[in-house]
Design a protein around this motif. Structure first.
Motif, PDB file in Angstrom:
ATOM      1  N   PRO A 174       0.836  -1.162   0.070  1.00 39.55           N
ATOM      2  CA  PRO A 174       0.007  -0.007   0.065  1.00 39.55           C
ATOM      3  C   PRO A 174       0.938   1.277  -0.073  1.00 39.55           C
ATOM      4  O   PRO A 174       0.443   2.213  -0.683  1.00 39.55           O
ATOM      5  N   ALA A 175       1.904   1.323   0.631  1.00 40.72           N
ATOM      6  CA  ALA A 175       2.835   2.406   0.874  1.00 40.72           C
ATOM      7  C   ALA A 175       3.566   2.570  -0.587  1.00 40.72           C
ATOM      8  O   ALA A 175       3.557   3.627  -1.123  1.00 40.72           O
ATOM      9  N   ILE A 176       3.652   1.656  -1.124  1.00 38.82           N
ATOM     10  CA  ILE A 176       4.567   1.740  -2.667  1.00 38.82           C
ATOM     11  C   ILE A 176       3.633   2.208  -3.466  1.00 38.82           C
ATOM     12  O   ILE A 176       3.817   3.106  -4.344  1.00 38.82           O
ATOM     13  N   ARG A 177       2.370   1.645  -3.566  1.00 44.27           N
ATOM     14  CA  ARG A 177       1.314   2.075  -4.307  1.00 44.27           C
ATOM     15  C   ARG A 177       1.046   3.604  -4.320  1.00 44.27           C
ATOM     16  O   ARG A 177       0.773   4.270  -5.350  1.00 44.27           O
ATOM     17  N   GLN A 178       0.960   4.001  -2.867  1.00 45.06           N
ATOM     18  CA  GLN A 178       0.664   5.354  -2.481  1.00 45.06           C
ATOM     19  C   GLN A 178       1.541   6.328  -2.947  1.00 45.06           C
ATOM     20  O   GLN A 178       1.497   7.550  -3.381  1.00 45.06           O
TER      21      GLN A 178
END
Length: 181
Positions: A174-178
């Motif tokens: 999720p952090a990578i995508r965000q």
């Protein structure tokens, strides 16, 4: 960087030029760390994040440098659909810390060694036990080394690694995508 036992990946903003770099480290880099590397790479690729997260592996010792992964590790991976046949063992180099975002170790002996090799406090904080990412397995702390055992332990160890890697990926993705620019 850590909250309730979980990594805080909120500040990530990787891109194709500087992906998030993870290395898995065990003792000889022929059993556990190659399994972890291959399994997470497969998960990352299937998620579409292959250009934003890179995985590699190494060992703390130099006994097997240049060798293929243990045949039992390759067989355990193949049974679950992973191809570990291209792996070649290498030894971790403390000079790599600057180029790594996360150093995931398979047991406390590697944790001690790599924290001792880390040149800075920031680098020491990059070193994490694989099982710490999985609440259900965190209390075990160490992934057993199957080298002196049988095929059944290789299968069991791969199962532990899969569960922990899924938990790690669930925190990281999720952090990578965000953060993707």
């Amino acid at each position: 960087m850590e909250h309730n036992g979980l990594m805080n990946f909120a500040a990530l903003s990787p891109d194709e030029a500087t992906p998030f770099r993870i290395i898995f480290v065990c003792t000889g880099n022929i059993c556990r760390s190659p399994m972890a590397e291959v399994m997470l790479r497969d998960l990352v690729t299937r998620s579409g994040l292959g250009r934003l997260i890179t995985t590699s592996s190494a060992g703390t010792g130099d006994w097997h440098v240049g060798e293929q992964a243990d045949t039992r590790a390759i067989a355990a991976m193949a049974k679950r659909g992973y191809d570990g046949s291209h792996h070649r063992a290498r030894q971790f180099d403390a000079g790599w810390f600057d180029d790594l975002d996360l150093v995931v170790v398979l047991d406390r002996s590697q944790e001690r060694i790599l924290r001792n090799w880390a040149p800075t406090e920031r680098d020491r904080n990059k070193v994490r036990l694989l099982l710490s990412f999985d609440r259900d397995q965190a209390a075990l702390r160490d992934v057993p080394d199957p080298y002196y055992s049988d095929d059944a332990l290789f299968d069991s160890v791969l199962g532990m690694i899969e569960r922990a890697n899924i938990a790690l990926f669930a925190q990281l993705a999720p952090a990578i995508r965000q953060g993707v620019r």
